[in-house]
Enzyme design. Structure first.
Site, PDB file in Angstrom:
ATOM      1  N   PHE A  12     -17.002 -20.591  41.927  1.00  0.00           N
ATOM      2  CA  PHE A  12     -16.973 -21.926  41.464  1.00  0.00           C
ATOM      3  C   PHE A  12     -15.363 -22.479  41.264  1.00  0.00           C
ATOM      4  CE2 PHE A  12     -16.633 -23.989  36.745  1.00  0.00           C
ATOM      5  CZ  PHE A  12     -16.843 -25.190  37.476  1.00  0.00           C
ATOM      6  N   THR A  36     -20.432 -12.154  46.186  1.00  0.00           N
ATOM      7  CA  THR A  36     -21.377 -11.516  45.435  1.00  0.00           C
ATOM      8  C   THR A  36     -22.538 -12.866  45.238  1.00  0.00           C
ATOM      9  OG1 THR A  36     -20.431 -12.575  43.276  1.00  0.00           O
ATOM     10  CG2 THR A  36     -19.588 -10.420  44.069  1.00  0.00           C
ATOM     11  N   ILE A  60     -11.671  -6.950  46.725  1.00  0.00           N
ATOM     12  CA  ILE A  60     -10.145  -6.908  46.347  1.00  0.00           C
ATOM     13  C   ILE A  60      -9.750  -5.472  45.956  1.00  0.00           C
ATOM     14  CG2 ILE A  60      -9.731  -9.377  45.552  1.00  0.00           C
ATOM     15  CD1 ILE A  60     -10.294  -8.410  42.687  1.00  0.00           C
ATOM     16  N   PHE A  81      -8.646 -15.407  41.824  1.00  0.00           N
ATOM     17  CA  PHE A  81     -10.007 -15.591  40.992  1.00  0.00           C
ATOM     18  C   PHE A  81     -10.950 -14.789  40.979  1.00  0.00           C
ATOM     19  CE2 PHE A  81      -7.872 -19.672  42.868  1.00  0.00           C
ATOM     20  CZ  PHE A  81      -7.858 -20.576  41.736  1.00  0.00           C
ATOM     21  N   THR A 134      -8.684 -15.740  31.376  1.00  0.00           N
ATOM     22  CA  THR A 134      -9.569 -16.616  30.580  1.00  0.00           C
ATOM     23  C   THR A 134      -9.365 -16.640  29.026  1.00  0.00           C
ATOM     24  OG1 THR A 134     -11.665 -16.848  29.294  1.00  0.00           O
ATOM     25  CG2 THR A 134     -10.989 -14.781  30.142  1.00  0.00           C
ATOM     26  N   ASP A 135      -9.255 -17.880  28.196  1.00  0.00           N
ATOM     27  CA  ASP A 135      -8.992 -17.941  26.981  1.00  0.00           C
ATOM     28  C   ASP A 135      -9.753 -16.775  26.092  1.00  0.00           C
ATOM     29  OD1 ASP A 135     -11.237 -19.391  26.594  1.00  0.00           O
ATOM     30  OD2 ASP A 135     -10.226 -21.043  25.624  1.00  0.00           O
ATOM     31  N   GLU A 136     -10.757 -16.409  26.717  1.00  0.00           N
ATOM     32  CA  GLU A 136     -11.913 -15.338  25.986  1.00  0.00           C
ATOM     33  C   GLU A 136     -11.119 -13.996  25.634  1.00  0.00           C
ATOM     34  OE1 GLU A 136     -15.800 -15.437  26.859  1.00  0.00           O
ATOM     35  OE2 GLU A 136     -15.767 -17.004  28.031  1.00  0.00           O
ATOM     36  N   TYR A 160     -16.851  -8.699  29.170  1.00  0.00           N
ATOM     37  CA  TYR A 160     -16.159  -9.531  30.132  1.00  0.00           C
ATOM     38  C   TYR A 160     -14.700  -9.897  29.878  1.00  0.00           C
ATOM     39  CZ  TYR A 160     -14.474 -14.001  32.162  1.00  0.00           C
ATOM     40  OH  TYR A 160     -13.749 -14.973  32.409  1.00  0.00           O
ATOM     41  N   LYS A 164     -11.021  -8.762  31.293  1.00  0.00           N
ATOM     42  CA  LYS A 164      -9.879  -9.614  31.705  1.00  0.00           C
ATOM     43  C   LYS A 164      -8.812  -9.309  31.049  1.00  0.00           C
ATOM     44  CE  LYS A 164     -10.404 -12.861  34.070  1.00  0.00           C
ATOM     45  NZ  LYS A 164     -10.158 -12.928  35.723  1.00  0.00           N
ATOM     46  N   LYS A 199     -24.319 -20.702  34.219  1.00  0.00           N
ATOM     47  CA  LYS A 199     -23.444 -21.100  33.127  1.00  0.00           C
ATOM     48  C   LYS A 199     -23.967 -22.265  32.517  1.00  0.00           C
ATOM     49  CE  LYS A 199     -20.513 -18.101  34.368  1.00  0.00           C
ATOM     50  NZ  LYS A 199     -19.443 -18.097  35.322  1.00  0.00           N
ATOM     51  N   TYR A 217     -27.089 -20.161  21.799  1.00  0.00           N
ATOM     52  CA  TYR A 217     -26.870 -18.957  20.786  1.00  0.00           C
ATOM     53  C   TYR A 217     -26.473 -19.205  19.521  1.00  0.00           C
ATOM     54  CZ  TYR A 217     -25.815 -16.308  25.412  1.00  0.00           C
ATOM     55  OH  TYR A 217     -25.935 -15.959  26.554  1.00  0.00           O
TER      56      TYR A 217
HETATM   57  N1  NAD Z   1     -15.909 -20.567  35.002  1.00  0.00           N
HETATM   58  C1  NAD Z   1     -15.155 -20.681  33.696  1.00  0.00           C
HETATM   59  O1  NAD Z   1     -15.266 -21.378  33.061  1.00  0.00           O
HETATM   60  C2  NAD Z   1     -13.871 -19.802  33.521  1.00  0.00           C
HETATM   61  C3  NAD Z   1     -13.148 -19.963  32.322  1.00  0.00           C
HETATM   62  C4  NAD Z   1     -12.120 -19.050  32.068  1.00  0.00           C
HETATM   63  C5  NAD Z   1     -11.686 -18.003  33.337  1.00  0.00           C
HETATM   64  N2  NAD Z   1     -12.225 -17.990  34.266  1.00  0.00           N
HETATM   65  C6  NAD Z   1     -11.881 -17.339  35.446  1.00  0.00           C
HETATM   66  O2  NAD Z   1     -11.607 -17.962  36.540  1.00  0.00           O
HETATM   67  C7  NAD Z   1     -11.911 -16.959  37.770  1.00  0.00           C
HETATM   68  C8  NAD Z   1     -12.966 -17.662  38.646  1.00  0.00           C
HETATM   69  O3  NAD Z   1     -13.968 -17.798  37.764  1.00  0.00           O
HETATM   70  P1  NAD Z   1     -15.354 -18.456  38.623  1.00  0.00           P
HETATM   71  O4  NAD Z   1     -15.891 -19.256  37.267  1.00  0.00           O
HETATM   72  O5  NAD Z   1     -14.998 -19.244  39.885  1.00  0.00           O
HETATM   73  O6  NAD Z   1     -16.099 -17.254  38.851  1.00  0.00           O
HETATM   74  P2  NAD Z   1     -17.315 -17.418  39.814  1.00  0.00           P
HETATM   75  O7  NAD Z   1     -18.204 -16.108  39.365  1.00  0.00           O
HETATM   76  O8  NAD Z   1     -17.943 -18.414  40.005  1.00  0.00           O
HETATM   77  O9  NAD Z   1     -16.788 -16.831  41.079  1.00  0.00           O
HETATM   78  C9  NAD Z   1     -16.192 -15.659  41.217  1.00  0.00           C
HETATM   79  C10 NAD Z   1     -15.925 -15.097  42.870  1.00  0.00           C
HETATM   80  O10 NAD Z   1     -15.435 -14.088  43.132  1.00  0.00           O
HETATM   81  C11 NAD Z   1     -16.123 -13.275  44.284  1.00  0.00           C
HETATM   82  N3  NAD Z   1     -15.773 -11.780  43.936  1.00  0.00           N
HETATM   83  C12 NAD Z   1     -16.399 -11.070  42.769  1.00  0.00           C
HETATM   84  N4  NAD Z   1     -16.242  -9.944  43.026  1.00  0.00           N
HETATM   85  C13 NAD Z   1     -15.293  -9.692  44.130  1.00  0.00           C
HETATM   86  C14 NAD Z   1     -14.368  -8.586  44.661  1.00  0.00           C
HETATM   87  N5  NAD Z   1     -14.646  -7.310  44.260  1.00  0.00           N
HETATM   88  N6  NAD Z   1     -13.787  -8.967  45.652  1.00  0.00           N
HETATM   89  C15 NAD Z   1     -13.684 -10.290  46.232  1.00  0.00           C
HETATM   90  N7  NAD Z   1     -14.348 -11.277  45.683  1.00  0.00           N
HETATM   91  C16 NAD Z   1     -15.083 -11.023  44.458  1.00  0.00           C
HETATM   92  C17 NAD Z   1     -17.328 -13.716  44.020  1.00  0.00           C
HETATM   93  O11 NAD Z   1     -18.135 -13.405  45.240  1.00  0.00           O
HETATM   94  C18 NAD Z   1     -17.295 -15.260  43.757  1.00  0.00           C
HETATM   95  O12 NAD Z   1     -17.109 -15.905  44.863  1.00  0.00           O
HETATM   96  C19 NAD Z   1     -12.209 -15.520  37.230  1.00  0.00           C
HETATM   97  O13 NAD Z   1     -11.433 -14.806  36.916  1.00  0.00           O
HETATM   98  C20 NAD Z   1     -12.707 -15.909  35.763  1.00  0.00           C
HETATM   99  O14 NAD Z   1     -12.674 -14.891  34.886  1.00  0.00           O
HETATM  100  C21 NAD Z   1     -13.409 -18.818  34.575  1.00  0.00           C
END
Ligand code: NAD
Length: 301
Positions: A12, A36, A60, A81, A134-136, A160, A164, A199, A217
Site C-alpha cells: 500500500f 505476499t 529482504i 517498507f 509505526t507509532d504502534e 505486530y 516493528k 484494513k 473492536y
Molecule cells: N498502513 C499503515 O497504516 C501503516 C501505519 C504505520 C506504519 N506502517 C508501516 O509501513 C510499511 C508499509 O506498510 P503497508 O501498509 O504498505 O504494508 P503492506 O502490507 O500493504 O505491504 C507490505 C509489502 O511488503 C512486501 N513484503 C512482505 N514481506 C516481505 C519480504 N520479506 N521481503 C520483501 N517484501 C516483503 C509485501 O509483498 C507487500 O508488498 C510497513 O513497514 C508498516 O509496518 C504502515
C-alpha cells in the site's frame, strides 16, 4: 540522490511512494518485493515501460540476494517498507512477523552495512538507510491522552507492534555501532488509494456496500491518528533529504479520531453518495440488496 532501492514497493504505502518517487523525485527506483498476499503489482501499472524503474521479486531476509542487488544498482538510499503489517494476522500467526519484520530487517541492515562500508568516503556520507515504522510501537491512546512524541517510551501491545519495535532497535543499533547513516520514521494509520481491503477503512466501505456487518473492536473508542498516504510519502521524502542521521521522526496527520467516528463518517459519505441511487432503484422497482450503509449494522467484537 539519484537511485533508491525501495523494499515492499508493491504494498500500500510502498506503491504510493514508488509512484510519487519515480514521477516526481528520483531518476531511478528499484522495487524489491516478495509479493505476499498484501502486494498488488497492478498498483504500479503506470510505470510499465519506464526505463527509470525496475521491479525485482525477492525477500529482504535473503541477504546474499539483496547484496547482489545493491552491487548491481548502486543505490544512494535504501527505503524499507517491506513488512507483515496487519495486527489481526500477527495475533493469529506471529511467526511471519518475526521472520520479515525482525530477521528480514536485520538481514537488510547487514547487506546495506557491507555495501555502505565499500563505498567511497563521499558516497558513504551521502548514503541513507530509511526504515519505515509505526507509532504502534508506543502503545495505544485513550481519548484524553496527548499525542505520541519521539521520546514516548516504547510499549508495543501486539506481536505486530513488538516486531516493528524490535526492528527499530536494530536500526538504531546499526547507526550507533557501525555508523550506518540510518533514519527511522514512525507514522500513524495511513489511508488512501491502493490499500489491501483487510484494513479498517477499505474493509468498512466494502462491507457496507455489500450489506455486511461492520466489525468494531471493543467499544470503538480506541483513538488513532489518520494520515493521508501521499502526505506520508512526501514526509518520507523530506526526512530522506533533510533528516539528521540516527534520528527518528514521528509522522502524523494531526487528525485523531476514535474508530467509531471514522466508521460513522464512512457511513455518512456512503449515504450521501449512494442513497440517491437507491431511491432511483426503488422508483423503478429494482432493489439489488438492502445496503448496510442505510442500516449502520455495527457488530462489536
Ligand atoms: N498502513 C499503515 O497504516 C501503516 C501505519 C504505520 C506504519 N506502517 C508501516 O509501513 C510499511 C508499509 O506498510 P503497508 O501498509 O504498505 O504494508 P503492506 O502490507 O500493504 O505491504 C507490505 C509489502 O511488503 C512486501 N513484503 C512482505 N514481506 C516481505 C519480504 N520479506 N521481503 C520483501 N517484501 C516483503 C509485501 O509483498 C507487500 O508488498 C510497513 O513497514 C508498516 O509496518 C504502515
Amino acid at each position: 540522490m539519484q537511485t533508491v532501492l525501495v523494499t515492499g514497493g508493491a504494498g500500500f504505502i510502498g506503491a504510493n511512494f514508488v509512484l510519487k518517487a519515480r514521477l516526481e523525485q528520483y531518476a531511478h527506483v528499484v522495487n524489491l518485493d516478495k509479493l505476499t498476499y498484501a502486494s498488488n503489482l497492478l498498483s504500479l501499472a503506470e510505470l510499465q515501460g519506464d526505463s527509470g524503474y525496475n521491479f525485482v521479486q525477492g525477500d529482504i531476509g535473503d541477504s546474499a540476494f539483496v547484496a547482489n542487488l545493491l552491487e548491481k544498482y548502486q543505490p544512494d538510499a535504501v527505503i524499507n517498507f517491506a513488512a507483515e503489517s496487519h495486527v489481526d494476522r500477527s495475533i493469529l500467526s506471529p511467526e511471519n512477523f518475526i521472520d520479515t519484520n525482525v530477521v528480514g530487517t536485520f538481514q537488510l541492515l547487514e547487506a546495506s552495512k557491507h555495501y555502505w562500508q565499500k563505498l567511497s568516503a563521499q558516497k558513504q556520507q551521502q548514503f541513507r538507510f530509511l526504515h519505515v515504522s509505526t507509532d504502534e510501537v508506543y502503545g495505544s491512546l485513550s481519548p484524553s491522552d496527548p499525542a505520541f512524541r519521539e521520546d514516548t517510551p516504547y510499549a508495543p501491545n501486539s506481536p505486530y507492534a513488538a516486531s516493528k519495535a524490535a526492528s527499530d532497535h536494530f536500526v538504531r543499533a546499526y547507526h550507533h555501532t557501525y555508523g550506518l547513516p540510518t533514519l527511522t520514521t514512525n507514522c500513524s494509520n495511513n489511508y488512501g488509494p491502493r490499500q489491501f481491503p483487510e484494513k479498517l477503512i477499505p474493509l468498512m466501505i466494502l462491507n457496507a456496500l455489500e450489506g455486511k456487518q461492520l466489525p468494531i473492536y471493543g467499544d470503538g473508542q480506541n483513538v488513532r491518528d489518520w494520515l493521508y498516504v501521499t502526505d506520508h510519502c512526501e514526509a518520507i521524502h523530506l526526512v530522506l533529504q533533510k533528516g539528521r542521521v540516527g534520528e527518528t521522526y514521528n509522522i502524523g496527520g494531526l487528525n485523531e479520531q476514535t474508530n467509531l467516528m471514522v466508521i460513522e463518517k464512512i457511513c455518512t459519505i456512503l449515504d450521501k453518495l449512494l442513497l440517491p441511487q437507491l431511491a432511483i432503484n426503488i422508483q423503478v422497482g429494482y432493489i439489488p440488496h438492502l445496503n448496510a450503509f442505510c442500516l449502520r449494522s455495527f457488530i462489536y467484537i
